[in-house]
Each structure stands twice: as C-alpha cells, then as structure tokens.
Design a protein around this motif. Structure first.
Motif, PDB file in Angstrom:
ATOM      1  N   THR A  18       8.846   0.133  -7.766  1.00  0.00           N
ATOM      2  CA  THR A  18       8.166   1.143  -6.960  1.00  0.00           C
ATOM      3  C   THR A  18       6.656   0.949  -6.995  1.00  0.00           C
ATOM      4  O   THR A  18       5.971   1.103  -5.978  1.00  0.00           O
ATOM      5  CB  THR A  18       8.526   2.552  -7.467  1.00  0.00           C
ATOM      6  OG1 THR A  18       9.939   2.741  -7.366  1.00  0.00           O
ATOM      7  CG2 THR A  18       7.813   3.617  -6.655  1.00  0.00           C
ATOM      8  N   CYS A  22       4.113   0.371  -3.944  1.00  0.00           N
ATOM      9  CA  CYS A  22       2.903   1.163  -3.716  1.00  0.00           C
ATOM     10  C   CYS A  22       1.705   0.254  -3.433  1.00  0.00           C
ATOM     11  O   CYS A  22       0.883   0.534  -2.552  1.00  0.00           O
ATOM     12  CB  CYS A  22       2.613   2.055  -4.916  1.00  0.00           C
ATOM     13  SG  CYS A  22       3.759   3.446  -5.110  1.00  0.00           S
ATOM     14  N   GLY A 160      11.736   4.056  -4.311  1.00  0.00           N
ATOM     15  CA  GLY A 160      10.815   5.067  -4.813  1.00  0.00           C
ATOM     16  C   GLY A 160      11.501   6.404  -5.028  1.00  0.00           C
ATOM     17  O   GLY A 160      11.256   7.088  -6.028  1.00  0.00           O
TER      18      GLY A 160
END
Length: 295
Positions: A18, A22, A160
């Motif tokens: 995740t 990002c 996520g």
C-alpha cells in the motif's frame, strides 16, 4: 502462532504494498508532472520552447494516466494539443522558428488547407521527424501505459482497503501489540525493498529503468530517439525525479504509519501492565479468601 499474529504479518505485507502504491499515486498527480517537467524539460535541443514542453507534458500525462470513455477521442485531443503547439512554434518570429524545416511547415500548411484530423496531421508531422510530434509508436506506448494504470488502479485500491480493514480488525479486538507490529513492520519491509532498489538505481539507473519497463511492456516498445518529442518532454532526469517523488512519498506515509505503530506499542505495554496488575489483584483476593476459609 495465534490468528492475530498471522493477521498482523499479512497486514504488514499488505501495508508495505500500500505504501508503494501511495508513492505511485503521488507520481500520477498533475502537480508532480508540472513541477518536474518545469525543472528538467529545458527544450535546448527541441523545436519547442520550454513552456510548450511543460504544457505538452501535462497534456500527455492526462492522456496516459486518466481514464477515458473513448480512447479515440483522447488520441484526437492529444494530437490537437501537439498540432496547436507545432503551429505556434513554427510560426514566423517564434523563438524556435529556425528549428522547423520547410517540410514540417509544409505538412502543417497542407493539413490546414485540407482540413484533416489533428491525429492525421500529427502522424504526418511525426513522419518528417519525431522531434516535431508523437509518432505511432509513442502513442501506442502511452496507450499501453494508460491500460496498465487504469486496469490496475482498482486492484491497487483494494490492497489499500485490505490494509485498512486488517488494521481496524486488530484495533477493535484491542490487539494493540499485533497492530503495532503491522504498522511498524510494513514500513520496515518497504524500506528494505527501497534500499535494494536505491542501490541498484545509484549503480545502474538505466538498468533499473529497463528492468522496470520489461516487467510490463514488450522490449522495443518503450525506447525512443533521444531528441524525440516524447523524450524532450520526459528526459531521464524527469524519471529520476519521479523515482525520488515515489520513494519520498512512500517513506513519508510509512513514517506516519511507523509513528502510529509506536503509539500502539505504548498502548500494548499499558494494556499488558494493566492485565498484570489485574491478575495480581485477583490472585491477592483469591489468597485472602482462602485464608479466611481456613479460619
């Protein structure tokens, strides 16, 4: 090993992925392209000015990253931006007027008189030289990138969400130690991967760049002339900057997660101490009751 420990281990791995996502999301932001292109797309060897290259870089980013209801319309829109910039750059008195050959000017003049589509004009201009326009190979590669990014975006979002769900489950169960492990180990895993990739990039950035592309694209479909319009918009320094943004953003979010992990580690210690004190109090009360029973 308990179920919460297994869940925390899975959560740490998912969190590491995740964090990478990002960082990639930060790279896809319009402001990132505008800032990097503004810093490195100098236009020194291009028939376009610096300002035009920055503007075209942003339009090309939108074509590459954003979802389109019609790819045909998106191609035509991108071509229209390139042709408009070409007409401006090749106009008499323009700063880069001398960089435009008579053949390139003729293509633009003929297209204006015949009223062809912008995509047809861009194709004809690119056949004169890929310094002037995005050729078919460049557009095809950008479409491949768009398909990859838009196709994976929903799956990456699910990763996520999975990390968030695991964290919430551990939090609701008050498994603070397991949650702390997840939030601190995730960034640690990310850092280990980034250290390896960073060393590779420092030693051989071109090799890392090629290896990354070979994972997703067929060899030969992502290499272009050094003075092509695509490379003028996105030179190697642009991609090195993108790498820095990717790493910096991922580490920044990772540090926030690590700080939250430290907070939950403290809560786990408090929880453990409270449980020990409660157990000691129960033991003391049981001992007192046993003494009273013997009297």
């Amino acid at each position: 090993m308990g179920s919460d420990s297994i869940l925390a281990g899975i959560g740490a791995t998912v969190l590491a992925v995740t964090l990478l996502v990002c960082g990639f999301a930060a790279c896809c932001l319009p402001v990132t392209t505008a800032s990097l292109a503004g810093a490195v797309s100098t236009g020194a060897d291009s028939p376009y000015t610096h300002e035009q290259l920055v503007s075209l870089a942003q339009e090309t980013r939108a074509f590459t990253v954003d979802a389109h209801s019609s790819m045909e319309e998106a191609r035509e829109s991108l071509a229209a931006d390139v042709v408009a910039a070409a007409r401006e750059a090749s106009a008499e008195g323009a700063p880069k007027y001398s960089q435009w050959t008579q053949q390139a000017k003729q293509v633009l003049g003929d297209a204006e008189g015949e009223g062809g589509t912008a995509l047809e004009t861009m194709d004809a201009l690119a056949k004169v030289s890929d310094r002037y326009a995005l050729d078919a190979d460049a557009v095809s590669h950008l479409e491949d990138c768009n398909g990859l990014i838009t196709g994976l975006s929903s799956y990456l979002g699910m990763i996520g969400v999975a990390a968030l769900i695991i964290a919430l489950v551990l939090g609701f169960r008050k498994q603070f130690a397991a949650l702390a492990f997840m939030l601190r180990m995730g960034p640690a895993l990310l850092l280990a991967v980034l250290v390896v990739l960073g060393l590779w990039g420092v030693i051989d950035f071109n090799g890392l760049f090629a290896a990354f592309h070979s994972l997703f694209f067929v060899d030969g479909t992502w290499t272009f002339n050094y003075d092509s319009l695509l490379i003028s918009m996105y030179p190697i320094d642009f991609w090195m900057g993108m790498g820095a943004v990717w790493v910096g953003s991922a580490i920044g979010v990772g540090l926030l997660c690590f700080a939250a992990g430290c907070l939950f580690a403290w809560k786990a210690q408090v929880q453990h101490r409270e449980l020990e004190e409660a157990a000691a109090a129960d033991a003391a009360r049981s001992k007192k009751r046993r003494k009273k029973g013997r009297r």
